[in-house]
Write a protein that holds these residues in place. Sequence first.
Motif, PDB file in Angstrom:
ATOM      1  N   LEU A 261      -1.299  44.516 -45.795  1.00 60.41           N
ATOM      2  CA  LEU A 261      -2.187  44.905 -46.888  1.00 60.41           C
ATOM      3  C   LEU A 261      -1.687  44.184 -48.128  1.00 60.41           C
ATOM      4  O   LEU A 261      -0.511  44.249 -48.446  1.00 60.41           O
ATOM      5  CB  LEU A 261      -2.166  46.424 -47.119  1.00 60.41           C
ATOM      6  CG  LEU A 261      -2.872  47.310 -46.093  1.00 60.41           C
ATOM      7  CD1 LEU A 261      -2.796  48.763 -46.553  1.00 60.41           C
ATOM      8  CD2 LEU A 261      -4.311  46.886 -45.871  1.00 60.41           C
TER       9      LEU A 261
ATOM     10  N   VAL B 277      -4.704  46.245 -52.006  1.00 63.86           N
ATOM     11  CA  VAL B 277      -6.054  46.774 -51.765  1.00 63.86           C
ATOM     12  C   VAL B 277      -6.306  47.991 -52.658  1.00 63.86           C
ATOM     13  O   VAL B 277      -5.450  48.856 -52.790  1.00 63.86           O
ATOM     14  CB  VAL B 277      -6.228  47.173 -50.288  1.00 63.86           C
ATOM     15  CG1 VAL B 277      -7.607  47.791 -50.060  1.00 63.86           C
ATOM     16  CG2 VAL B 277      -6.012  45.979 -49.380  1.00 63.86           C
TER      17      VAL B 277
ATOM     18  N   LYS C 166      -7.066  46.103 -40.909  1.00 67.27           N
ATOM     19  CA  LYS C 166      -7.909  47.303 -40.916  1.00 67.27           C
ATOM     20  C   LYS C 166      -7.209  48.515 -40.289  1.00 67.27           C
ATOM     21  O   LYS C 166      -7.356  49.641 -40.783  1.00 67.27           O
ATOM     22  CB  LYS C 166      -9.263  47.031 -40.227  1.00 67.27           C
ATOM     23  CG  LYS C 166      -9.180  46.620 -38.763  1.00 67.27           C
ATOM     24  CD  LYS C 166     -10.580  46.352 -38.236  1.00 67.27           C
ATOM     25  CE  LYS C 166     -10.619  46.226 -36.717  1.00 67.27           C
ATOM     26  NZ  LYS C 166      -9.782  45.138 -36.161  1.00 67.27           N
TER      27      LYS C 166
ATOM     28  N   MET D  42      -4.619  49.798 -42.690  1.00 67.24           N
ATOM     29  CA  MET D  42      -5.335  50.535 -43.725  1.00 67.24           C
ATOM     30  C   MET D  42      -5.608  51.965 -43.259  1.00 67.24           C
ATOM     31  O   MET D  42      -5.343  52.934 -43.986  1.00 67.24           O
ATOM     32  CB  MET D  42      -6.663  49.800 -43.988  1.00 67.24           C
ATOM     33  CG  MET D  42      -7.557  50.534 -44.940  1.00 67.24           C
ATOM     34  SD  MET D  42      -7.207  50.051 -46.620  1.00 67.24           S
ATOM     35  CE  MET D  42      -8.863  50.194 -47.275  1.00 67.24           C
TER      36      MET D  42
ATOM     37  N   MET E 189     -12.511  43.682 -44.051  1.00 65.76           N
ATOM     38  CA  MET E 189     -11.181  43.208 -44.442  1.00 65.76           C
ATOM     39  C   MET E 189     -10.885  41.865 -43.815  1.00 65.76           C
ATOM     40  O   MET E 189     -11.340  41.552 -42.717  1.00 65.76           O
ATOM     41  CB  MET E 189     -10.124  44.226 -44.015  1.00 65.76           C
ATOM     42  CG  MET E 189     -10.327  45.553 -44.710  1.00 65.76           C
ATOM     43  SD  MET E 189      -8.850  46.539 -44.772  1.00 65.76           S
ATOM     44  CE  MET E 189      -7.718  45.449 -45.568  1.00 65.76           C
TER      45      MET E 189
END
Lengths: 231, 408
Positions: A24, A27, A47, A50, A217
């Motif tokens: 990440l 974000v 993803k 996340m 993403m």
Amino acid sequence: MAHLIEIRDMYKIYAQGDEPVHALDGVSVSIDEGEFVAIMGASGSGKSTMLNILGCLDTPTKGTYLLDGIEVAGRSRTELAHIRNEKLGFVFQNFNLLPRTSAIENVELPDLYLGRLGRRARRRRALELLRRVGLGGRGTHTPAQLSGGQQQRVAIARALMNKPPVLFADEPTGNLDTKSSIEIMNLFTELSRAGITIVMVTHEDDIAAYATRHLVMKDGHLVSDDKGAAK
Amino acid sequence: MSLWMIFKVAVLAIFRNKTRSLLTCLGIIFGIAAVIAVLAIGKGASAMMVAEISQMGNNLVMVFPERKQAGVVHQGLGGGQNMTAEDVIAIKNELSHLVQFASPQVNAFCQLMHQNKNWSTRVQGVSVDFPDIKNWTMKEGRFFNEQEERRASRVCVIGTSVASNLFGEEEPVGKTMRIKNMAFKVVGVLNSKGANNWGDDQDDTVMAPYTTVSRVLQGSAFKSINMMNLSLYDMDDLDEAKREITAILRQRHKLADYQDDDFETRDTTEIMNTIGSVTGLMTVLLTVVAAISLLVGGIGIMNIMLVSVTERIKEIGLRMAIGATPFMILTQFLLEALVLSAVGGVIGVAAGIGVAQAIGAMKHWPIVVEAGSAILAFGFSAFVGIFFGFYPAYRASKLNPIDCLRYE
């Protein structure tokens, strides 16, 4: 209005070999109550990371995360466990039901850890949830006696046991045939209409189509958010 | 989540995997059973020894004349000739507050005859106190009396082995038998005592007044006796009694200060201590062996628990995902180990008692199961459960839910 989920400048960096991997990379996103969000992207796009961080299963390297007004980043493992127990429900790709354990006992499990209901109230609620997902008569079946679609429905009933405001689903139809997938997605739509916030990871467009909002993403960045453009 | 709930979760997990749980228990069952059985048999053997030694006599103190040495040849215990029946009478009179019964003993190995049957055995010349000292009771007839003792009458009582060998089906009391070709009247038959610790048949004996035996059978010019048997009122007075006996005998034997005692005292506590230390050593040895098997059982539990943690890694991940804290995971696995070892402990105690009883019944050994050893074994198995259950449980609790869920 405060958002149900709000993350800001979220980083997750894995120190793999010489080159650190940014799963990440800064974000920021907020999700409101009642939304049905699909997180999409190619494999390795970040993803799943996340979803894990949103689901309090993993901790970010850097950034803030407000869940239902509570700061989540920097909490201990025990505190995260309590948050997951009370506020979040999980549906996994491979169902993750306890083997050799009846459907009803699988559904009851989250309240065993919460201890909010008594034995009889817990059993009542579990039965009611099984009816709601369409497995009213299968309470005593063990996972081995259920089809994939049925197992996933047991898992959804389990995720709803403690009445969480948010439901997380990681490729919920990844192991299911088309017919079962449609049944499961219809169930999600129904739950969403009943006011439950759903955050789902998928790489299939036809599954993502059930969601009201799509986050795409790529390489740890959020590249597309069609909020407002929902149908 | 309450501890009770975690306990229920742990029990459910045990029942979900019956085979694995049973295998885990087996190690503990065998370990505990071995400890219990060994201790039960060991304690039983000790109890049997104590019972047999107390059968030798009540609060018994034996005094033997010094072993005489002729050149390099030692005579056996009681081979000296410096102790007399008068010594016994003196001790009984002077130490009447300590000594309840006293009897000299003169042994003669003689040929016995009755009609066409003959038998050879030890004839013990003793006083009327002897049955009280050695716990002999009468099966038929009576023991000889004081008058017969004083007059050196030719009367005797016989053990059951002698009775059956010489008289067969016949009634011995009132009959006459020949000892060293001299006629003796049988006045009584002793109750059977069976074999003693050393395998000697205690019933293969004839008892006659010591006066008669030393005069007629030994034909000795001296009135020397082989030993004296004394019975104290109270074994707590043993040290005082031994001191007094020594003083009296030294005075009567006119020993100067520089001379050694010309007699030896023995008592049952000494024998009991010797035998006790031997059986104690055996018990310790066997207990160590049993404890090692318990340890092996404990390591077995740890192995199975470790395997179980790896095998159930997805389950751990799921439990954490739906809200189990690391503490709950730790407690669950610890309780699983504890329940397994406790159940194993209970079965082990039962099996151990069963095995001990079976061996006891087969070998005719007495079995003594002490609550203490059962509690000890059970406590140890609980300890093994906690000790060997902790590491796998701790490892499980340290796992990351994500890693667990991804684990294939």
